[in-house]
Scaffold this active site. Structure first.
Site, PDB file in Angstrom:
ATOM      1  N   LYS A 192      26.521  -5.370 -65.358  1.00  8.86           N
ATOM      2  CA  LYS A 192      27.298  -6.039 -64.312  1.00  8.86           C
ATOM      3  C   LYS A 192      27.066  -7.539 -64.255  1.00  8.86           C
ATOM      4  O   LYS A 192      27.892  -8.267 -63.702  1.00  8.86           O
ATOM      5  CB  LYS A 192      26.985  -5.412 -62.945  1.00  8.86           C
ATOM      6  CG  LYS A 192      27.569  -4.024 -62.771  1.00  8.86           C
ATOM      7  CD  LYS A 192      27.552  -3.620 -61.313  1.00  8.86           C
ATOM      8  CE  LYS A 192      28.261  -2.297 -61.098  1.00  8.86           C
ATOM      9  NZ  LYS A 192      28.183  -1.858 -59.701  1.00  8.86           N
ATOM     10  N   LYS A 225      33.727   4.838 -69.847  1.00  4.21           N
ATOM     11  CA  LYS A 225      33.489   5.662 -68.674  1.00  4.21           C
ATOM     12  C   LYS A 225      34.566   5.388 -67.621  1.00  4.21           C
ATOM     13  O   LYS A 225      34.953   4.235 -67.419  1.00  4.21           O
ATOM     14  CB  LYS A 225      32.115   5.274 -68.090  1.00  4.21           C
ATOM     15  CG  LYS A 225      31.650   6.165 -66.976  1.00  4.21           C
ATOM     16  CD  LYS A 225      30.396   5.617 -66.326  1.00  4.21           C
ATOM     17  CE  LYS A 225      30.745   4.587 -65.270  1.00  4.21           C
ATOM     18  NZ  LYS A 225      29.649   4.268 -64.352  1.00  4.21           N
ATOM     19  N   LYS A 267      36.039   2.470 -61.409  1.00  9.61           N
ATOM     20  CA  LYS A 267      36.948   1.719 -60.540  1.00  9.61           C
ATOM     21  C   LYS A 267      37.170   0.313 -61.065  1.00  9.61           C
ATOM     22  O   LYS A 267      38.259  -0.230 -60.972  1.00  9.61           O
ATOM     23  CB  LYS A 267      36.353   1.634 -59.128  1.00  9.61           C
ATOM     24  CG  LYS A 267      36.298   2.970 -58.404  1.00  9.61           C
ATOM     25  CD  LYS A 267      35.443   2.871 -57.145  1.00  9.61           C
ATOM     26  CE  LYS A 267      34.674   4.149 -56.914  1.00  9.61           C
ATOM     27  NZ  LYS A 267      33.663   4.065 -55.855  1.00  9.61           N
TER      28      LYS A 267
END
Ligand code: AMP
Ligand code: TRP
Length: 329
Positions: A114, A194, A197
């Site tokens: 991230k 994967k 969202k």
């Protein structure tokens, strides 16, 4: 004594079938098992670790709570609360920040992913995210944590923090164990990454059958099947491995496996069967979701009653913790 499980979900977007197959389905199964007691949380403080819009966050918190109830987490079988409604989460997280090293946090792969390309401009909260997660679980002394595979490393750190705390200050916390569902890592509709969202490759639980079909009909299948008559290998096809496996019954699954291998059915036929089976499982959830959404008061009541209950458990744990660490007597 019931076995207690805890799990959380971030209110960062629509809940998708990866969340459902990887985590929520298991929550519901455990919640309906009288041997277990479930505490589920919408982790809004975790959602603040990445850039976000305040107005949108409110809507997403409500939406997540509504959808989780629609999936079967209900007042008669569980506790469902909003993390920030119980301030002890951040208090315990601070204490755990002083029981966890920079080295341990630097090894977290979710942080590395991230923060990639964002250099030093990521929030410090993204770095300490797993510490708050450990606090979520240990505040309730939960023994089990049903999650998808991506959370295993965070769970391992929660266990390390519990163990270290107990060794330094005396036994307070159990070491929580992860419970993986059958679907550990559901791939997105791109068949590549994967389902997530943030990647825009999801099928969300609130989508209509038409919207789902639009995504399925153009989704990648086994690349060997360029023409209708080309046979394929189901285990090389995302439609089979990620979706049919979980939405289709054993017998029909065996038929599809056989017919794909001899080109007895084409990819479109196969996708149509999947769409029908998904509809059987998803339409009752979707209907319940839209029904609860019309009048939010049932969800609100559940959330408020749950927060009270959690607050009382959390206060007990914190009284014990504050004494152990030497700030109360
Ligand atoms: P999140 O949406 O990141 O808050 O995840 C909520 C729960 O869903 C966690 O237990 C995750 O491990 C699980 N989860 C999220 N995406 C997937 C996926 N693609 N496959 C399986 N589990 C998932
Ligand atoms: N980190 C989890 C995720 O992104 C969400 C989460 C926060 C969680 N606190 C938790 C999961 C405690 C299990 C237990 O999916």
């Amino acid at each position: 004594m019931k076995k207690r499980f805890f799990s959380g979900i971030q209110p960062t977007g629509e809940i998708h079938i990866g969340n459902y197959l990887g985590a929520i389905q298991r929550w519901v199964e455990l919640a309906n098992n009288p041997e277990y007691e479930g505490i589920l949380s919408i982790v809004d403080y975790h959602a603040m670790t990445m850039p976000y819009e305040a107005k949108e966050l409110t809507a997403k918190i409500k939406e997540a709570a509504t959808m989780i109830m629609a999936c079967g987490i209900q007042p008669h079988n569980s506790i469902l609360f909003i993390q920030s409604h119980v301030p002890e989460h951040t208090e315990l997280a601070w204490i755990f920040n002083c029981n966890c090293t920079m080295g341990e946090l630097s090894r977290m792969t979710q942080f590395k992913d991230k923060s990639q390309d964002r250099g030093e401009s990521v929030w410090a909260g993204l770095f300490t995210y797993p510490v708050l997660q450990a606090a979520d679980i240990l505040l309730y002394k939960a023994q089990y944590v049903p999650v998808g595979e991506d959370q295993l490393q965070h769970l391992e750190l929660s266990r390390d923090i519990a163990r270290r705390f107990n060794a330094r200050f005396g036994e307070v916390f159990p070491e929580p164990q992860a419970l993986l569902g059958e679907a550990r890592r559901v791939l997105g509709i791109d068949g590549d990454k994967k389902m997530s969202k943030s990647l825009g490759n999801t099928i969300s639980l609130s989508e209509s059958s038409q919207e789902i079909w639009k995504k399925l009909s153009t989704a990648k299948t086994d690349e060997r099947r360029k023409r209708r008559q080309d046979p394929g290998i189901p285990t090389d096809c995302n439609i089979f491995t990620s979706y049919h496996r979980y939405f289709t019954g054993k017998e029909e699954l065996a038929t599809i496996d056989r017919e794909c291998r001899c080109a007895g059915i084409g990819c479109m036929d196969c996708k149509k069967i999947l769409a029908k089976n998904m509809e059987t499982i998803l339409s009752p959830i979707r209907e319940k979701y839209y029904e609860l959404k019309k009048d939010f008061s049932a969800v609100e009541q559940f959330l408020n009653a749950s927060a009270l209950r959690c607050h009382s458990i959390a206060q007990e744990t914190m009284t014990e913790v504050r004494k152990k660490i030497g700030i109360r007597w």
